[in-house]
Scaffold this active site. Structure first.
Site, PDB file in Angstrom:
ATOM      1  N   ASN A   1      41.989  37.322  45.419  1.00  0.00           N
ATOM      2  CA  ASN A   1      42.671  38.568  45.738  1.00  0.00           C
ATOM      3  C   ASN A   1      43.215  38.464  47.158  1.00  0.00           C
ATOM      4  OD1 ASN A   1      42.138  40.559  43.383  1.00  0.00           O
ATOM      5  ND2 ASN A   1      40.140  39.581  43.740  1.00  0.00           N
ATOM      6  N   GLU A   2      44.451  38.023  47.239  1.00  0.00           N
ATOM      7  CA  GLU A   2      45.095  37.732  48.511  1.00  0.00           C
ATOM      8  C   GLU A   2      45.512  39.018  49.218  1.00  0.00           C
ATOM      9  OE1 GLU A   2      44.730  34.889  49.470  1.00  0.00           O
ATOM     10  OE2 GLU A   2      45.460  33.295  48.159  1.00  0.00           O
TER      11      GLU A   2
END
Length: 651
Positions: free
Chosen positions: A191-192
């Site tokens: 989850n950037e």
């Protein structure tokens, strides 16, 4: 705010804020001293433990207890699992408990966080393969209970597969315990930055920093996939209990941001602040930027030790921009340090004490050992000159009996084109002078054929591995010759744990410890230098230190006289002047000698295979690092030096 687990909760969080404040809890408590117990700025309960192994034991304790509790109740346990270097210790401890203590995984269901896309299951980069090699193949889990996001399906099927992954988690009753690591961008799973709190399992594009971090595993950033399938933030937050792990100095800044900062879409880990049963497990280096560790006097009253006084006054001097001897009562009062002045009576007393303590750390050539037996342990064949080239040069001039022990071959950090260049050299020399063996042409053909067929990450054939090893050995000898030493001073230990041909190494074993112990018994050193750096990208420094520590432990148990241990750091960071025991100044000429020694490592020059996030050459990092250490002393008002190295004498 600080989350605590509700008293009515049917399970205990892996470490609550109260437990984090208990220095006697668990195996391997933190050795950080002189601070306070005030965790008021921490929005996620954070447990600081001594090292990587202590974290592994603590987290494995909780998983073990949870599995046994639910088995006793006739219920299955659903675990969310992570990959990477940080959780390997947890998996090894769980395997040990399965083997030695009867911990069974027959009723355990697992869901992994993520997988690269596209990625074949049998690829050496696959998280499927990682999980089977590092955990599942060694326990009694039912393969039907293992779930890992797919990386090998057509793109048009990914969305449906992600929805089914979410549905299967729900059918299993949700995740009971979720294990996480944290990336340098604060990502959890993949989850950037920009991932939303409501995100679910999906295909994502990988951030450039994430891809740079993975470049070493893939033998080049260009080989790292640009996408991955990952659980979403909401999926993670649905877990009943979460443990997030971080180790090493390079994680300190993001740990503080996640634990003490505001919730921010740019840092996915901050969403964990909303979870009622999350615990951050960190080692001392990763905890270094937390307020209670870095500047505890800003939170509450502290117990003023000498070490904390030095840290506080150094911080104050650098914060207000005055040299230590120029700090005033107002400087102390305005920065929550009045109690320090009150203890010593006046600013002048405090200033003078700290000034003298820092000055006493400085040791030029005349104050360094003479006529001693010294072993310098170098994890890779260039860490000696990169990290301690200045003192190595001085120690050689002082007439010490020096041994530089290169612990690993470093062969995976040699580009294939270097091998081609050296093999071509041998063939040309043979044609000109007929100095090659009859087998040289056959050897060259095997090397060329292997390199022509090789894909990124493939394990080299023995001939190529040996060639890369010899290249690095020759460079190492050339490097220490600049220091006034010779090949007679070099020992190449070639520890077995490193000889996998892959970036990921085997655990330290008895054979590794035996080699180190035999060297110590043979050389009987008065002093040894050990890499105390924990920030190298793949943990080789940490593993080499483990082998040395175990060997020293065996010698201690045998009643042998132990050497004094000096710790240095690697190419990534230097000891702060407040932590260092010894500061070794270098002149401009001495720094140039050190850099010339680094230049001898030609296979690592211009573009090293594993540079980490810092793309500068190693000599450039060294030049700035050593000059910055000297500049810090100058800013504090101490003597001005051109450059400086820092060491810690282990107590």
């Amino acid at each position: 705010m600080t989350h605590t687990v509700p008293s009515a909760a049917p399970r205990r969080a892996a470490g609550t804020a109260t437990e984090a404040r208990d220095p006697d809890r668990g195996r391997g408590p933190s050795r950080l001293g002189g601070g306070v117990n005030n965790t008021s700025r921490e929005r996620i309960p954070t447990l600081v433990l001594a090292d990587h192994d202590a974290i592994a034991r603590e987290v494995a304790n909780r998983i073990d207890a949870l599995i046994r509790e639910r088995q006793a109740a006739g219920q299955r346990t659903v675990l969310g699992l992570a990959t990477g270097s940080t959780p390997i210790g947890v998996y090894r401890e769980l395997i040990r408990r399965h083997r030695d203590e009867g911990l069974s995984f027959r009723d355990v269901v697992t869901f992994n966080l993520d997988e690269y896309y596209p990625m074949a299951k049998d690829s050496i980069h696959s998280y499927h393969r990682y999980m089977w090699e590092n955990l599942f193949a060694h326990i009694d889990i039912d393969p039907k209970n293992v779930h890992i996001p797919p990386g090998d399906i057509p793109r048009e099927e990914v969305s449906e597969a992600c929805a089914e992954y979410e549905a299967e988690i729900r059918r299993m009753g949700g995740i009971d315990f979720q294990l996480l690591g944290i990336g340098k961008t604060g990502h959890i799973g993949f989850n950037e930055p920009g991932s939303g709190a409501d995100s679910r399992t999906r295909l994502v594009h990988l951030d450039n920093i994430t891809r740079k971090d993975a470049a070493a595993d893939f033998f080049g950033e260009e080989n790292v996939p640009r996408e991955a399938v990952t659980m979403g933030v909401a999926t993670i937050l649905d877990a009943k209990e979460i443990a997030i792990l971080a180790t090493g100095e390079h994680k300190a800044a993001i740990v503080r941001r996640a634990v003490e900062g505001e919730i921010d879409h740019a840092v996915a880990a901050t969403f964990l602040q909303r979870h009622p049963a999350t615990t951050f497990f960190v080692d001392e280096p990763a905890a270094a930027d937390l307020t209670r560790v870095a500047t505890p006097w800003l939170l509450d009253e502290v117990e003023w030790t000498e070490a904390l006084m030095v840290r506080a006054v150094t911080w104050l001097s650098l914060t207000v921009g005055n040299g230590i001897l120029k700090l005033t009562q107002r400087d102390y009062s305005d920065n929550a340090l009045s109690s320090l002045v009150a203890r010593y009576g006046s600013p002048g007393e405090v200033n003078g004490a700290v000034f003298n303590l820092l000055g006493a750390k400085i040791r030029g050539k005349s104050k360094l050992p003479r006529g001693k037996k010294i072993v310098c342990f170098s994890p890779h064949p260039d860490d000696d000159v990169i990290s301690m080239g200045g003192i190595l040069y001085k120690l050689a001039q002082n007439g010490n009996d020096m041994t530089v022990a290169y612990m690993t071959s470093g062969n995976i950090a040699v580009f294939d084109h270097e091998v081609r260049r050296y093999v071509d050299f041998l063939l040309r020399l043979d044609r000109e002078r007929h100095v090659g063996s009859p087998e040289l042409r056959s050897f060259a053909d095997r090397v060329y054929e292997c390199l022509a067929k090789k894909k990124p990450g493939d394990v080299d054939i023995p001939e190529v591995q040996d060639t890369k090893r010899v290249i690095r050995e020759a460079e190492a000898v050339s490097g220490i010759e600049v220091m006034g030493l010779s090949k007679a001073n070099a020992r190449f230990l070639n520890l077995p744990f490193y000889q996998t041909g892959k970036v990921r190494k085997d655990p330290i074993g008895p054979a590794d410890v035996k080699i180190v112990r035999e060297l110590l018994e043979e050389s009987e050193p008065d002093l040894i230098f050990v890499a105390g750096d924990l920030s190298d990208p793949h943990g080789t420094h940490r593993m080499c230190k483990e082998a040395i520590d175990l060997a020293l432990g065996e010698l201690r148990n045998a009643g042998a006289k132990l050497p004094e241990v000096w710790l240095y750091r690697g190419a990534w960071q230097e000891w702060p002047v407040t932590e260092a025991t010894v500061l070794v100044p270098m002149s401009q000429e001495e720094l140039e000698v050190k850099i010339q020694a680094i230049f001898k490592h030609q296979s690592q020059k211009d573009s090293a295979p594993f540079p980490g996030q810092d793309e500068r050459e190693f000599w450039q990092r060294v030049d700035q690092r050593n000059k910055d250490t000297a500049a810090t002393l100058n800013r504090l008002g101490l003597a001005e030096y051109f450059a400086m190295e820092a060491y810690v004498i282990a107590g």
